[in-house]
Design a protein around this motif. Structure first.
Motif, PDB file in Angstrom:
ATOM      1  N   ASP A 364      53.533  55.926  37.200  1.00  0.00           N
ATOM      2  CA  ASP A 364      52.879  57.356  38.110  1.00  0.00           C
ATOM      3  C   ASP A 364      52.027  56.604  37.876  1.00  0.00           C
ATOM      4  O   ASP A 364      51.081  57.894  37.584  1.00  0.00           O
ATOM      5  N   GLN A 365      51.176  56.028  37.716  1.00  0.00           N
ATOM      6  CA  GLN A 365      49.741  55.612  38.070  1.00  0.00           C
ATOM      7  C   GLN A 365      49.722  55.368  36.668  1.00  0.00           C
ATOM      8  O   GLN A 365      47.798  55.825  35.986  1.00  0.00           O
ATOM      9  N   GLU A 366      50.289  55.807  35.213  1.00  0.00           N
ATOM     10  CA  GLU A 366      49.409  55.885  33.855  1.00  0.00           C
ATOM     11  C   GLU A 366      50.358  54.811  33.049  1.00  0.00           C
ATOM     12  O   GLU A 366      51.137  54.128  33.536  1.00  0.00           O
ATOM     13  N   PRO A 367      48.989  54.589  32.823  1.00  0.00           N
ATOM     14  CA  PRO A 367      49.589  52.921  31.366  1.00  0.00           C
ATOM     15  C   PRO A 367      50.604  53.189  30.654  1.00  0.00           C
ATOM     16  O   PRO A 367      50.136  53.800  29.274  1.00  0.00           O
ATOM     17  N   ILE A 368      51.816  52.414  30.497  1.00  0.00           N
ATOM     18  CA  ILE A 368      52.854  52.399  29.248  1.00  0.00           C
ATOM     19  C   ILE A 368      52.597  51.163  28.545  1.00  0.00           C
ATOM     20  O   ILE A 368      53.035  51.748  27.862  1.00  0.00           O
ATOM     21  N   GLY A 369      51.943  50.472  29.091  1.00  0.00           N
ATOM     22  CA  GLY A 369      51.744  48.698  28.622  1.00  0.00           C
ATOM     23  C   GLY A 369      50.575  47.792  28.889  1.00  0.00           C
ATOM     24  O   GLY A 369      50.320  47.963  30.050  1.00  0.00           O
ATOM     25  N   ILE A 370      51.307  46.927  28.781  1.00  0.00           N
ATOM     26  CA  ILE A 370      50.434  45.582  29.866  1.00  0.00           C
ATOM     27  C   ILE A 370      51.741  44.305  29.008  1.00  0.00           C
ATOM     28  O   ILE A 370      52.270  44.460  28.407  1.00  0.00           O
ATOM     29  N   ILE A 371      51.987  43.389  29.673  1.00  0.00           N
ATOM     30  CA  ILE A 371      51.657  42.036  29.583  1.00  0.00           C
ATOM     31  C   ILE A 371      50.972  41.109  29.813  1.00  0.00           C
ATOM     32  O   ILE A 371      50.195  41.173  30.467  1.00  0.00           O
ATOM     33  N   ALA A 372      50.943  40.357  28.431  1.00  0.00           N
ATOM     34  CA  ALA A 372      49.764  39.687  28.966  1.00  0.00           C
ATOM     35  C   ALA A 372      50.316  37.595  27.842  1.00  0.00           C
ATOM     36  O   ALA A 372      51.509  37.594  27.364  1.00  0.00           O
ATOM     37  N   ILE A 373      49.884  36.910  28.963  1.00  0.00           N
ATOM     38  CA  ILE A 373      50.005  35.356  28.430  1.00  0.00           C
ATOM     39  C   ILE A 373      48.395  35.263  27.582  1.00  0.00           C
ATOM     40  O   ILE A 373      47.099  35.008  28.071  1.00  0.00           O
ATOM     41  N   GLN A 374      48.412  33.844  26.817  1.00  0.00           N
ATOM     42  CA  GLN A 374      47.461  33.356  25.787  1.00  0.00           C
ATOM     43  C   GLN A 374      47.824  31.716  26.474  1.00  0.00           C
ATOM     44  O   GLN A 374      48.733  31.491  25.433  1.00  0.00           O
ATOM     45  N   SER A 375      46.301  30.824  26.486  1.00  0.00           N
ATOM     46  CA  SER A 375      46.675  29.367  26.333  1.00  0.00           C
ATOM     47  C   SER A 375      45.477  28.913  24.660  1.00  0.00           C
ATOM     48  O   SER A 375      44.392  29.833  25.189  1.00  0.00           O
ATOM     49  N   TYR A 376      46.163  29.187  23.659  1.00  0.00           N
ATOM     50  CA  TYR A 376      44.564  28.804  22.719  1.00  0.00           C
ATOM     51  C   TYR A 376      43.998  26.845  22.531  1.00  0.00           C
ATOM     52  O   TYR A 376      43.379  27.427  22.283  1.00  0.00           O
ATOM     53  N   THR A 377      44.757  26.167  23.631  1.00  0.00           N
ATOM     54  CA  THR A 377      44.440  25.190  23.693  1.00  0.00           C
ATOM     55  C   THR A 377      43.470  24.737  25.380  1.00  0.00           C
ATOM     56  O   THR A 377      43.096  24.040  25.703  1.00  0.00           O
ATOM     57  N   ILE A 378      44.649  25.634  26.456  1.00  0.00           N
ATOM     58  CA  ILE A 378      44.035  24.813  27.030  1.00  0.00           C
ATOM     59  C   ILE A 378      43.437  26.143  28.668  1.00  0.00           C
ATOM     60  O   ILE A 378      43.673  27.308  28.352  1.00  0.00           O
ATOM     61  N   PRO A 379      42.310  25.679  28.137  1.00  0.00           N
ATOM     62  CA  PRO A 379      40.761  26.375  29.381  1.00  0.00           C
ATOM     63  C   PRO A 379      41.856  26.291  30.544  1.00  0.00           C
ATOM     64  O   PRO A 379      42.060  25.398  31.292  1.00  0.00           O
ATOM     65  N   GLY A 380      42.029  26.954  31.183  1.00  0.00           N
ATOM     66  CA  GLY A 380      42.168  27.100  33.137  1.00  0.00           C
ATOM     67  C   GLY A 380      43.236  27.187  33.038  1.00  0.00           C
ATOM     68  O   GLY A 380      43.916  26.209  33.660  1.00  0.00           O
ATOM     69  N   ALA A 381      44.016  27.774  32.608  1.00  0.00           N
ATOM     70  CA  ALA A 381      45.580  27.231  32.717  1.00  0.00           C
ATOM     71  C   ALA A 381      46.271  28.551  33.273  1.00  0.00           C
ATOM     72  O   ALA A 381      47.026  27.463  33.452  1.00  0.00           O
ATOM     73  N   TYR A 382      45.770  29.410  33.406  1.00  0.00           N
ATOM     74  CA  TYR A 382      46.001  30.042  34.321  1.00  0.00           C
ATOM     75  C   TYR A 382      45.108  31.054  35.560  1.00  0.00           C
ATOM     76  O   TYR A 382      43.776  31.002  35.478  1.00  0.00           O
ATOM     77  N   ASP A 383      45.996  31.463  36.753  1.00  0.00           N
ATOM     78  CA  ASP A 383      44.964  31.095  38.039  1.00  0.00           C
ATOM     79  C   ASP A 383      45.457  32.536  38.364  1.00  0.00           C
ATOM     80  O   ASP A 383      46.252  33.073  38.209  1.00  0.00           O
ATOM     81  N   THR A 384      44.576  32.963  39.656  1.00  0.00           N
ATOM     82  CA  THR A 384      45.660  34.674  40.360  1.00  0.00           C
ATOM     83  C   THR A 384      46.449  34.682  41.374  1.00  0.00           C
ATOM     84  O   THR A 384      47.140  35.515  41.229  1.00  0.00           O
ATOM     85  N   SER A 385      47.474  32.652  40.953  1.00  0.00           N
ATOM     86  CA  SER A 385      48.483  33.020  41.736  1.00  0.00           C
ATOM     87  C   SER A 385      49.220  33.593  40.279  1.00  0.00           C
ATOM     88  O   SER A 385      50.422  34.089  40.851  1.00  0.00           O
ATOM     89  N   HIS A 386      48.758  33.304  39.509  1.00  0.00           N
ATOM     90  CA  HIS A 386      49.657  33.922  37.940  1.00  0.00           C
ATOM     91  C   HIS A 386      49.579  35.019  37.681  1.00  0.00           C
ATOM     92  O   HIS A 386      50.272  36.129  37.468  1.00  0.00           O
TER      93      HIS A 386
END
Length: 780
Positions: A364-386
């Protein structure tokens, strides 16, 4: 030297060795100037075909084997070796500077990237050196002028040896990196041979175009190879994107199925991670949930390097997680994460990342949390499709998490109420039986099961109605209604009169129980009867106390009446004797009166002493006492009584016993009561023995005992023997007051000891007291 550095040296060494072989061959047989142009052309063609290869599930494939073999058939061993070696370096440079545009993962460590180039150089240059050596050994001529029956076997050997060496080196490298990947590589070899081995058929054709037709036609044919590689790569990328989209849709459908069928937050989050890991690099993944009431951020699911970890909850601060919660917008940081954090004013929390992607979970447009991914070694590991996929997953997860939270809160509240009710039912000393209007048991607690002598599980959900009349009969009888008709009648009477219905019932057993049964109608808010509540209270002790009070009153009246009667009679006779002048009879009457008053006083004193001992008002003044002297004093005092009754009184005490630490007057009185009882119940020519001995289980205590050869005490009377006014069924020479043994028990327990009885019918009884001792070295 660590393992990583050793592996890098292991990769670099073959590359350096191949380079040394090329230098040695060049010095031994320098190529002609005329071979420089085709060498450069083939070098560029080799680099291009390597760069624009096609990625398959089995690995990357390209036209590099065909172009390298064609280079050898045109220029010879040394120039083609240099073309392959330099082409590999060009490929590495292009991959390093244009990795993102070409779809390659960017290099993270220079030494690892250099080792990768060394391996590629070993594979490509080494393969053509080995293949060329085999070709020449079989009599093949370079440059290739024509395809004949004579040079066809050397050409086949050239291709096979090239591929064999190439795949052998790749297998060794894979084995050194991870032996678990070797099986997959071996299984993929048929695919690699098909995509790279089949084009090798055209390698002689490429060479003949250069040697027989001309360089212009070769350049045109090379352009055709370039266009073919580009088209093939484009089709491959399109196919990969389509496969990825199909996989994304499948994963989204799988997530949707799990989210719609589960109300468990942990199950929902685990399903999200599983599907995200199939679609994108998710070795470092976490889900954060926000509680606006406490302003806390919790991390119910977190992975680091593919391993699940536990992160502590924290107050909302100024990290990336809180930034997503505040902005309610996804955030993709492809590289330079530290600079981006500084630019938007966010503190670095945790390990710095090379690439980061987070999306909000909005309900209902109120934040209840987030989902996050990260890479410690590879820059550019994620793009807009992800990012788009993760946004879709977060939207699906929002409603499921919200529903799961609501269910969890409701379930917790219900479980808490059920637990409270169960605790009340379990700890209540009253038996509770709850029936619905159809006389089906809704609740029956443990106390009721104990009262009725039935298993609690046997009563649970039992139906007392007409359909189960025979099976319900034992329970109906046990609760004192006997039949369904009687149960229905008492319930209706209670409902109509709107009063509690009470009745005392007796439950058979040993001992039997007296229960007060209270029946109360259960009504809803509208006053309608929704069930029946039976409460059973054990009043056996109350009834027993009432009986004891009656017995005590009877005993007191009886025991006080006799001495009072003697006293009254003696006084009356004394009055008559005085009037008649018979003064000799007055003394006798006075003795009778005194005996009656002493007996009455002794009875009253026993009652007072027992009352004081029970309340702890009597102070105990212990002192060191020799047990032998104590027993001898009692034996001397009661020997005349024993002789009068024809009973032998013995004493047994071993030498060296420690001294007792007791109040002498109480213990003497207790022993006297026990010996007097023993004499009273021992028949003529019987024996009563006083003894003392050490306690084998306690070196700080001593055992004193009084044993007789009387008729013994029945076992069922032993548990209540030390209660006040209790009389055994065994008849003795005199009737006692029932206060002697209770006094003994209280006196011994006041010293921290204990008393018990051992008896066998027909063989006698032994009373044993355990009393504390004092260290004899302290006695002087």
């Amino acid at each position: 030297m660590n393992r990583q550095r050793l592996s890098v040296y292991a990769y670099l060494t073959p590359g350096v060795a191949v380079l040394g072989v090329l230098i040695a061959l060049t010095l031994a047989s320098p190529p002609a100037i005329s071979q420089l142009l085709p060498t450069f052309l083939f070098c560029g063609l080799i680099a291009f075909t390597d760069i624009f290869g096609v990625r398959l599930p089995a690995g990357a494939v390209s036209l590099l084997p065909m172009t390298t073999v064609a280079a050898y058939l045109v220029t010879g061993l040394v120039p083609s070796g240099w073309a392959a070696f330099v082409g590999t370096l060009v490929y590495g440079a292009v991959r390093a500077y244009w990795s993102e545009a070409l779809g390659f993962p960017p290099p993270t460590q220079f030494i690892r990237f250099l080792s990768l180039l060394a391996i590629n150089a070993t594979m490509h240059a080494g393969s053509i050196l080995v293949g060329g050596a085999v070709f020449q050994a079989l009599g093949g001529d370079v440059p290739l002028a024509a395809i004949t029956a004579d040079n066809l076997p050397p050409l086949m050997a050239l291709s096979l040896s090239f591929l064999a060496f190439n795949y052998l080196v790749a297998g060794v490298v894979i084995t050194l990196r991870s032996r678990s990947d070797l099986k997959g590589y071996v299984q993929s070899l048929p695919h690699l041979l098909f995509y790279e081995g089949a084009p090798l058929i055209f390698a002689p054709t490429v060479a003949l175009i250069y040697t027989r037709i001309g360089i212009v036609q070769f350049i045109l044919f090379s352009a055709l190879i370039v266009v073919t590689s580009l088209i093939t790569r484009s089709l491959s990328l399109t196919s990969r994107r389509l496969e990825r989209r199909v996989q994304e849709l499948g994963s989204l459908q799988a997530i949707g199925h799990v989210l719609s069928s589960s109300l468990n937050v942990d199950t929902i989050l685990a399903a999200i991670h599983t599907q995200v890991a199939l679609l994108m690099p998710a070795r470092n993944f976490y889900v954060a949930l926000y509680d606006p009431e406490t302003s806390e951020v919790s991390f119910p699911l977190a992975f680091e390097d593919g391993q699940r970890v536990t992160w502590r909850s924290r107050q909302a601060g100024s990290g990336l997680t809180e930034y997503i919660l505040q902005t309610r917008q996804p955030l993709l940081i492809r590289r330079d994460v530290a600079a981006t954090l500084e630019r938007i004013g966010i503190n670095q929390i945790g390990k710095p990342a090379a690439a980061w992607l987070g999306v909000p979970i909005l309900a209902d447009q109120e934040p209840i949390g987030i989902i996050a991914i990260q890479s410690y070694t590879i820059p550019g590991a994620y793009d807009t499709s992800h990012q788009e996929v993760l946004v879709t997953i977060a939207a699906q997860a929002a409603l499921a998490i919200q529903n799961a939270r609501l269910y969890e809160r409701t379930d917790e509240a219900l479980a808490r109420r059920v637990q409270e009710l169960a605790s009340i039912l379990y700890t209540a000393s009253e038996g509770i039986l709850l029936l619905d209007t159809d006389y089906r048991i809704l609740a029956a607690n443990r106390a009721l099961a104990d009262f009725l002598g039935m298993a609690q599980a046997e009563m649970a959900h039992q139906h007392l109605g007409a359909d189960n009349a025979e099976a319900a009969l034992p329970l109906l009888t046990a609760i004192g209604v006997g039949s369904l008709q009687t149960l229905d009648q008492v319930c209706r009477d209670a409902a109509e009169n709107d009063v509690q219905h009470k009745q005392i019932i007796v439950v058979p057993g040993s001992p039997e129980r007296h229960l007060e049964r209270t029946l109360t109608p259960v009504r809803d808010r509208n006053g309608l009867t929704t069930g029946w509540l039976f409460v059973f209270r054990d009043i056996s002790e109350e009834i027993e106390l009432a009986r004891l009070r009656e017995d005590m009153m009877h005993m007191l009246v009886h025991d006080l009446r006799s001495p009072l009667a003697v006293l009254q009679g003696s006084l009356d006779m004394m009055e008559i004797a005085i009037k008649e002048g018979k003064f000799d009879d007055v003394a006798f009457m006075e003795q009778l009166a005194r005996r009656g008053s002493e007996r009455m006083l002794r009875l009253v004193n026993e009652l007072l002493d027992i009352s004081k001992l029970e309340s702890g008002e009597v102070p105990i003044r212990p002192e060191a006492v020799d047990p032998e002297s104590l027993l001898r004093e009692i034996a001397t005092r009661l020997s005349p009584l024993a002789q009068k009754e024809g009973v032998t009184l013995d004493m047994r005490t071993p030498s060296g016993l420690p001294h007792l630490y007791v109040d002498v007057k109480f213990i003497e009185r207790a022993l006297q009561n026990l010996v007097d009882n023993a004499i009273k119940f021992t028949s003529d020519a019987g024996t009563v023995e006083l003894w003392a001995d050490t306690d084998p289980q306690n070196d700080r205590a001593l055992l004193l005992g009084v044993a007789d050869t009387g008729p013994g005490i029945p076992p069922h009377e032993l548990p209540r023997l030390f209660e006040k006014f209790q009389q055994t069924s065994v008849s003795g020479r005199r009737v006692g007051t029932g206060l002697g043994l209770p006094f003994c028990k209280l006196a011994v327990e006041a010293h921290g000891g204990r008393i018990w009885v051992e008896s066998e019918v027909g063989k006698g009884t032994t009373f044993i007291m355990q009393l504390p001792t004092v260290d004899t070295t302290c006695i002087a």
